[in-house]
Design a protein around this motif. Structure first.
Motif, mmCIF file in Angstrom:
data_model
loop_
_atom_site.group_PDB
_atom_site.id
_atom_site.type_symbol
_atom_site.label_atom_id
_atom_site.label_comp_id
_atom_site.label_asym_id
_atom_site.label_seq_id
_atom_site.Cartn_x
_atom_site.Cartn_y
_atom_site.Cartn_z
ATOM 1 N N VAL A 133 0.848 -1.196 0.000
ATOM 2 C CA VAL A 133 0.000 0.000 0.000
ATOM 3 C C VAL A 133 0.884 1.247 0.000
ATOM 4 N N THR A 134 0.595 2.157 -0.940
ATOM 5 C CA THR A 134 1.318 3.427 -0.994
ATOM 6 C C THR A 134 0.452 4.589 -0.527
ATOM 7 N N HIS A 135 -0.859 4.462 -0.697
ATOM 8 C CA HIS A 135 -1.760 5.481 -0.166
ATOM 9 C C HIS A 135 -3.163 4.908 0.015
ATOM 10 N N GLY A 136 -3.874 5.504 0.968
ATOM 11 C CA GLY A 136 -5.219 5.051 1.308
ATOM 12 C C GLY A 136 -5.179 4.050 2.455
ATOM 13 N N GLU A 137 -6.321 3.908 3.097
ATOM 14 C CA GLU A 137 -6.491 2.930 4.170
ATOM 15 C C GLU A 137 -7.417 1.841 3.638
ATOM 16 N N PRO A 138 -6.964 0.575 3.582
ATOM 17 C CA PRO A 138 -7.818 -0.473 3.013
ATOM 18 C C PRO A 138 -9.171 -0.569 3.723
ATOM 19 N N MET A 139 -10.233 -0.553 2.910
ATOM 20 C CA MET A 139 -11.598 -0.691 3.414
ATOM 21 C C MET A 139 -12.368 -1.602 2.465
ATOM 22 N N PRO A 140 -13.315 -2.402 2.979
ATOM 23 C CA PRO A 140 -14.104 -3.281 2.104
ATOM 24 C C PRO A 140 -15.197 -2.500 1.372
ATOM 25 N N LEU A 141 -14.873 -1.937 0.220
ATOM 26 C CA LEU A 141 -15.800 -1.080 -0.514
ATOM 27 C C LEU A 141 -16.721 -1.854 -1.447
ATOM 28 N N GLU A 142 -16.219 -2.906 -2.082
ATOM 29 C CA GLU A 142 -17.004 -3.697 -3.034
ATOM 30 C C GLU A 142 -16.706 -5.174 -2.838
ATOM 31 N N ASP A 143 -17.746 -5.987 -2.855
ATOM 32 C CA ASP A 143 -17.633 -7.451 -2.890
ATOM 33 C C ASP A 143 -17.107 -8.096 -1.606
ATOM 34 N N HIS A 144 -16.755 -7.312 -0.603
ATOM 35 C CA HIS A 144 -16.210 -7.862 0.640
ATOM 36 C C HIS A 144 -16.910 -7.234 1.841
ATOM 37 N N ASP A 145 -16.957 -7.994 2.964
ATOM 38 C CA ASP A 145 -17.535 -7.432 4.182
ATOM 39 C C ASP A 145 -16.517 -7.329 5.312
ATOM 40 N N GLU A 146 -15.310 -7.854 5.091
ATOM 41 C CA GLU A 146 -14.274 -7.746 6.111
ATOM 42 C C GLU A 146 -12.902 -7.865 5.466
ATOM 43 N N LEU A 147 -11.961 -7.110 6.004
ATOM 44 C CA LEU A 147 -10.553 -7.223 5.643
ATOM 45 C C LEU A 147 -9.803 -7.585 6.907
ATOM 46 N N ARG A 148 -8.705 -8.323 6.749
ATOM 47 C CA ARG A 148 -7.930 -8.727 7.921
ATOM 48 C C ARG A 148 -6.458 -8.865 7.522
ATOM 49 N N TRP A 149 -5.576 -8.358 8.373
ATOM 50 C CA TRP A 149 -4.149 -8.594 8.208
ATOM 51 C C TRP A 149 -3.816 -9.897 8.936
ATOM 52 N N VAL A 150 -3.198 -10.856 8.243
ATOM 53 C CA VAL A 150 -2.820 -12.123 8.864
ATOM 54 C C VAL A 150 -1.301 -12.240 8.905
ATOM 55 N N ASP A 151 -0.805 -12.877 9.940
ATOM 56 C CA ASP A 151 0.626 -13.053 10.173
ATOM 57 C C ASP A 151 1.161 -14.154 9.254
ATOM 58 N N LEU A 152 2.024 -13.770 8.329
ATOM 59 C CA LEU A 152 2.579 -14.742 7.383
ATOM 60 C C LEU A 152 3.486 -15.772 8.051
ATOM 61 N N HIS A 153 3.960 -15.481 9.251
ATOM 62 C CA HIS A 153 4.818 -16.428 9.948
ATOM 63 C C HIS A 153 4.023 -17.476 10.712
ATOM 64 N N ASP A 154 2.692 -17.320 10.750
ATOM 65 C CA ASP A 154 1.808 -18.295 11.390
ATOM 66 C C ASP A 154 1.068 -19.055 10.285
ATOM 67 N N ARG A 155 1.808 -19.937 9.637
ATOM 68 C CA ARG A 155 1.300 -20.690 8.484
ATOM 69 C C ARG A 155 -0.025 -21.384 8.793
ATOM 70 N N GLU A 156 -0.116 -22.032 9.945
ATOM 71 C CA GLU A 156 -1.330 -22.769 10.295
ATOM 72 C C GLU A 156 -2.539 -21.842 10.383
ATOM 73 N N ALA A 157 -2.359 -20.658 10.961
ATOM 74 C CA ALA A 157 -3.475 -19.718 11.081
ATOM 75 C C ALA A 157 -3.918 -19.222 9.703
ATOM 76 N N VAL A 158 -2.978 -18.956 8.821
ATOM 77 C CA VAL A 158 -3.315 -18.502 7.468
ATOM 78 C C VAL A 158 -4.092 -19.594 6.739
ATOM 79 N N LEU A 159 -3.602 -20.827 6.814
ATOM 80 C CA LEU A 159 -4.253 -21.933 6.116
ATOM 81 C C LEU A 159 -5.580 -22.321 6.760
#
Length: 148
Positions: A95-121
């Protein structure tokens, strides 16, 4: 061109260099995909370059501007098969500008920890995205893009 519908997706990460978190989006429609997680993005319009389509889609769906990084390597030049009619190419993006928001087709956004493989999967991903998620997790163990 193969006749397949070309779809693009953004692996939006907290930073392109040594990413630690991935932004995922939960579908709100269509009904059979509602509640499942995916990479934000969409269809490439006729005459549009895939990278341009991804920039447009991320602005429309999430309200963000991004800097594109490397493409996540797929087994075919068409990208990752989604079904018998469509394939998806995925790029890392920061991201270079803006704050991610679910504007179309989505009802939630979430940042997930890439180092927690099990949680992502463990997230209920759209089934066609699971191979992409596995490849992405494998790729962040080593530097982005690997040997090109």
């Amino acid at each position: 061109m193969t006749g397949l519908i070309q779809v693009v997706g953004g692996a939006v990460v907290d930073r392109l260099a040594d990413p630690a978190a991935l932004l995922v989006a939960r579908r709100s429609a269509p009904e059979h995909l509602a509640g499942l997680w995916e990479f934000p993005g969409g269809k490439v319009e006729p005459g549009e370059e895939p990278e341009t389509a991804l920039l447009r889609e991320l602005a429309e769906e999430l309200g963000i501007g991004v800097h594109l990084g490397p493409e996540l390597h797929a087994e075919t030049p068409e990208g990752w098969p989604l079904n018998d009619r469509a394939s998806m190419r995925v790029w890392f993006a920061e991201v270079t500008h803006g704050e991610p928001m679910p504007l179309e087709d989505h009802d939630e956004l979430r940042w997930v920890d890439l180092h927690d493989r099990e949680a992502v999967l463990a997230l209920p991903w759209i089934p066609a995205d699971y191979p992409i998620v596995h490849a992405l997790l494998d790729s962040v163990v080593s530097p982005l893009g690997g040997a090109s």
